[in-house]
Design an enzyme around this catalytic site. Structure first.
Site, PDB file in Angstrom:
ATOM      1  N   GLY A   1     -12.487  -6.170  27.548  1.00 11.32           N
ATOM      2  CA  GLY A   1     -12.416  -6.760  28.879  1.00 11.32           C
ATOM      3  C   GLY A   1     -11.702  -5.900  29.887  1.00 11.32           C
ATOM      4  N   PHE A   2     -10.812  -4.991  29.418  1.00 13.81           N
ATOM      5  CA  PHE A   2     -10.150  -4.109  30.389  1.00 13.81           C
ATOM      6  C   PHE A   2     -11.004  -2.865  30.600  1.00 13.81           C
ATOM      7  CE2 PHE A   2      -7.065  -0.643  31.360  1.00 13.81           C
ATOM      8  CZ  PHE A   2      -6.801  -1.057  32.666  1.00 13.81           C
ATOM      9  N   ASP A   3     -11.259  -2.131  29.535  1.00 11.96           N
ATOM     10  CA  ASP A   3     -12.065  -0.916  29.667  1.00 11.96           C
ATOM     11  C   ASP A   3     -13.474  -1.225  29.152  1.00 11.96           C
ATOM     12  OD1 ASP A   3     -12.911   1.602  30.106  1.00 11.96           O
ATOM     13  OD2 ASP A   3     -11.548   2.591  28.694  1.00 11.96           O
TER      14      ASP A   3
ATOM     15  N   GLY B   1     -18.856 -11.992  34.148  1.00  9.24           N
ATOM     16  CA  GLY B   1     -20.208 -12.017  33.550  1.00  9.24           C
ATOM     17  C   GLY B   1     -20.544 -10.727  32.826  1.00  9.24           C
TER      18      GLY B   1
ATOM     19  N   ASN C   1     -18.535 -10.242  20.334  1.00  6.74           N
ATOM     20  CA  ASN C   1     -18.095 -11.286  21.249  1.00  6.74           C
ATOM     21  C   ASN C   1     -19.137 -12.397  21.175  1.00  6.74           C
ATOM     22  OD1 ASN C   1     -17.389 -12.919  23.366  1.00  6.74           O
ATOM     23  ND2 ASN C   1     -17.426 -11.303  24.924  1.00  6.74           N
TER      24      ASN C   1
ATOM     25  N   CYS D   1     -21.455 -16.531  24.634  1.00  6.92           N
ATOM     26  CA  CYS D   1     -22.754 -16.153  25.141  1.00  6.92           C
ATOM     27  C   CYS D   1     -22.780 -16.300  26.657  1.00  6.92           C
ATOM     28  CB  CYS D   1     -23.734 -17.108  24.481  1.00  6.92           C
ATOM     29  SG  CYS D   1     -25.366 -16.931  25.001  1.00  6.92           S
TER      30      CYS D   1
ATOM     31  N   ASN E   1     -25.144 -16.201  28.667  1.00  6.71           N
ATOM     32  CA  ASN E   1     -26.369 -16.787  29.234  1.00  6.71           C
ATOM     33  C   ASN E   1     -26.527 -18.277  28.965  1.00  6.71           C
ATOM     34  OD1 ASN E   1     -27.221 -14.309  30.235  1.00  6.71           O
ATOM     35  ND2 ASN E   1     -28.006 -13.719  28.243  1.00  6.71           N
TER      36      ASN E   1
ATOM     37  N   GLY F   1      -2.283 -15.209  25.939  1.00  5.21           N
ATOM     38  CA  GLY F   1      -0.966 -15.562  26.461  1.00  5.21           C
ATOM     39  C   GLY F   1       0.200 -14.880  25.783  1.00  5.21           C
TER      40      GLY F   1
ATOM     41  N   TYR G   1      -3.512  -8.466  27.064  1.00  8.87           N
ATOM     42  CA  TYR G   1      -4.224  -7.989  28.240  1.00  8.87           C
ATOM     43  C   TYR G   1      -3.570  -8.510  29.530  1.00  8.87           C
ATOM     44  CZ  TYR G   1      -8.259  -7.115  31.357  1.00  8.87           C
ATOM     45  OH  TYR G   1      -9.078  -6.716  32.380  1.00  8.87           O
TER      46      TYR G   1
END
Ligand SMILES: Cc1cc2nc3c(=O)[nH]c(=O)nc-3n(C[C@H](O)[C@H](O)[C@H](O)COP(=O)(O)O)c2cc1C
Length: 392
Positions: free
Chosen positions: A73-75, A125, A186, A189, A191, A309, A330
């Site tokens: 999610g970061f890179d 997204g 991951n 989903c 969609n 968290g 993160y």
């Protein structure tokens, strides 16, 4: 003043004036440039590094210098992996990457800070450059820590059939696995409404893993799974994964749902932001989730990895005691800067020492074994050398 306080008092007020997505993008760009040079890495190392043998841990045959890892999610497209390793994370997870490139959700803004709760509302997204480009970008990458790649289905906004989903994830895996020390699926989903995943159905998960197995030798695989962690749900997943030795562990979460519990920001303010919320408020639920999974897994065979968290050494230690072998951090990095990684590592060492553990691995699952913890738990429970209640 330490580097974390410097970030909070000097850098953060400036960065937080800027659009969150722009800040994210620019940080990766500069991190990428910096991390690709030996001088840049040397500076990051000097500012942030903290090494201690007590924190080294072996998971799935991979050596992690410490358990504080960066999750997907970061890179997202693998631009700054060297810099991330240089600030002291125990591993770097690139992604989520999909078989095809995706611009993510079309609406803007799609990333929001929720500063009163040090939380983030995310409606990206899963934008990413796609498996081919990311594989090419990482071709020559050699890191001092394990490199993970997290895969997801391509966000098209249209529901896909189960067969198409399996084919797509297998294609992403096939392209990316030569670059990865470990892979993560991951399972959320993008969609489908509410993040419900066809992969939550055991039969579909089995077909996916069969399809992965058919691609040849597999790197260690982790499932990032968002499932109500009832014993029945967990056992149904394990009944499938037990047949696939390359599945080495789980990154379970419950996913925060409205109305959010333990949040200071007014609900009306949050309602103006689309997306899913993550932050320290999610800590107690994430802890319960780890307890639930650790109680049911074969601990010789699988590990659990905890995210959600983790923003203090005490919280990190509590997750380890509850059964987490690796931790993912993160959001706390957004609010505290990369110095949070060293802060957590230093604090973990102190907590291990306080409770008489020579090594972090010795503390994994300590709570379940009824081993006492001296001092306060992050939420003020279990103090003064009393054992925490064993969780089944
Ligand atoms: C801005 C942002 C983007 C994220 N994107 C992804 C993603 O692409 N894939 C993924 O598996 N998780 C993604 N996550 C979830 C994180 O990996 C992590 O599980 C979550 O943020 C909880 O950890 P934290 O409380 O330390 O932030 C994202 C989180 C944030 C804040």
């Amino acid at each position: 003043m330490n580097i974390m306080n410097l970030y909070r008092t000097l850098a953060r007020p400036v960065l937080f004036q800027c659009d969150p997505e722009w800040t994210h993008h620019t940080t990766l760009q500069w991190g990428g440039k910096f991390g690709r040079t030996a001088v840049g890495r040397g500076i990051l190392h000097a500012l942030y590094e903290f090494e201690d043998e007590r924190l080294a841990i072996e998971v799935a045959g991979l050596k992690f210098p410490n358990p504080v890892c960066l999750p997907g999610g970061f890179d997202k497209s693998g631009h700054a992996v060297e810099a991330i390793a240089a600030v002291g994370y125990g591993s770097v997870e690139v992604g989520s990457v999909s078989a095809l490139p995706s611009a993510g959700n079309p609406v803007r803004p799609r990333l929001f800070r929720v500063p009163d709760d040090e939380a983030m509302m995310v409606y990206y997204g899963v934008p990413n450059d796609g498996a081919q480009v990311v594989a090419q970008r990482l071709e020559k990458t050699r890191l001092p820590v394990p490199l993970g790649i997290n895969i997801v289905e391509t966000n098209t906004g249209r529901e896909v059939t189960e067969d198409a989903l399996i084919d797509e994830l297998t294609e992403a895996l096939r392209i990316l696995k030569p670059r990865a020390n470990f892979m993560t699926v991951n399972m959320n989903c993008p969609n489908s409404a509410g993040g419900v995943s066809p992969l939550d159905k055991p039969a579909v998960l089995r077909r996916l893993l069969e399809s992965f197995a058919a691609t040849g030798p597999m790197p260690p695989l982790f499932l990032k799974i968002r499932l109500v962690p009832t014993p029945a749900n967990i056992d149904a997943v394990l009944a499938v994964t037990d047949d696939f030795p390359f599945v080495k562990g789980f990154m379970p979460s419950v996913g925060a749902k409205k109305p959010y519990v333990g949040i200071k920001t007014p609900q009306a303010e949050l309602d103006r932001m689309p997306g899913s919320l993550s932050g320290p408020f999610a800590g107690p639920a994430a802890l319960e989730c780890i307890r639930a999974w650790y109680a049911r897994i074969d601990r010789k065979r699988y590990v659990v990895v905890s995210a959600g968290g983790i923003n203090t050494p005490e919280r990190a230690y509590e997750r380890v005691r509850a059964g987490a072998s690796l931790l993912q951090v993160y959001g706390a990095m957004i609010y505290n800067g990369p110095g949070i990684v060293r802060h957590i590592k230093q604090g973990l060492c102190a907590l291990l020492e306080r409770d008489g553990y020579a090594h972090v691995v010795d503390a994994v699952g300590a709570e379940v074994r009824g081993e006492p913890m001296r001092g306060k738990s992050p939420d003020g429970k279990a103090i003064n050398g009393e054992a925490l209640p064993a969780h089944r």
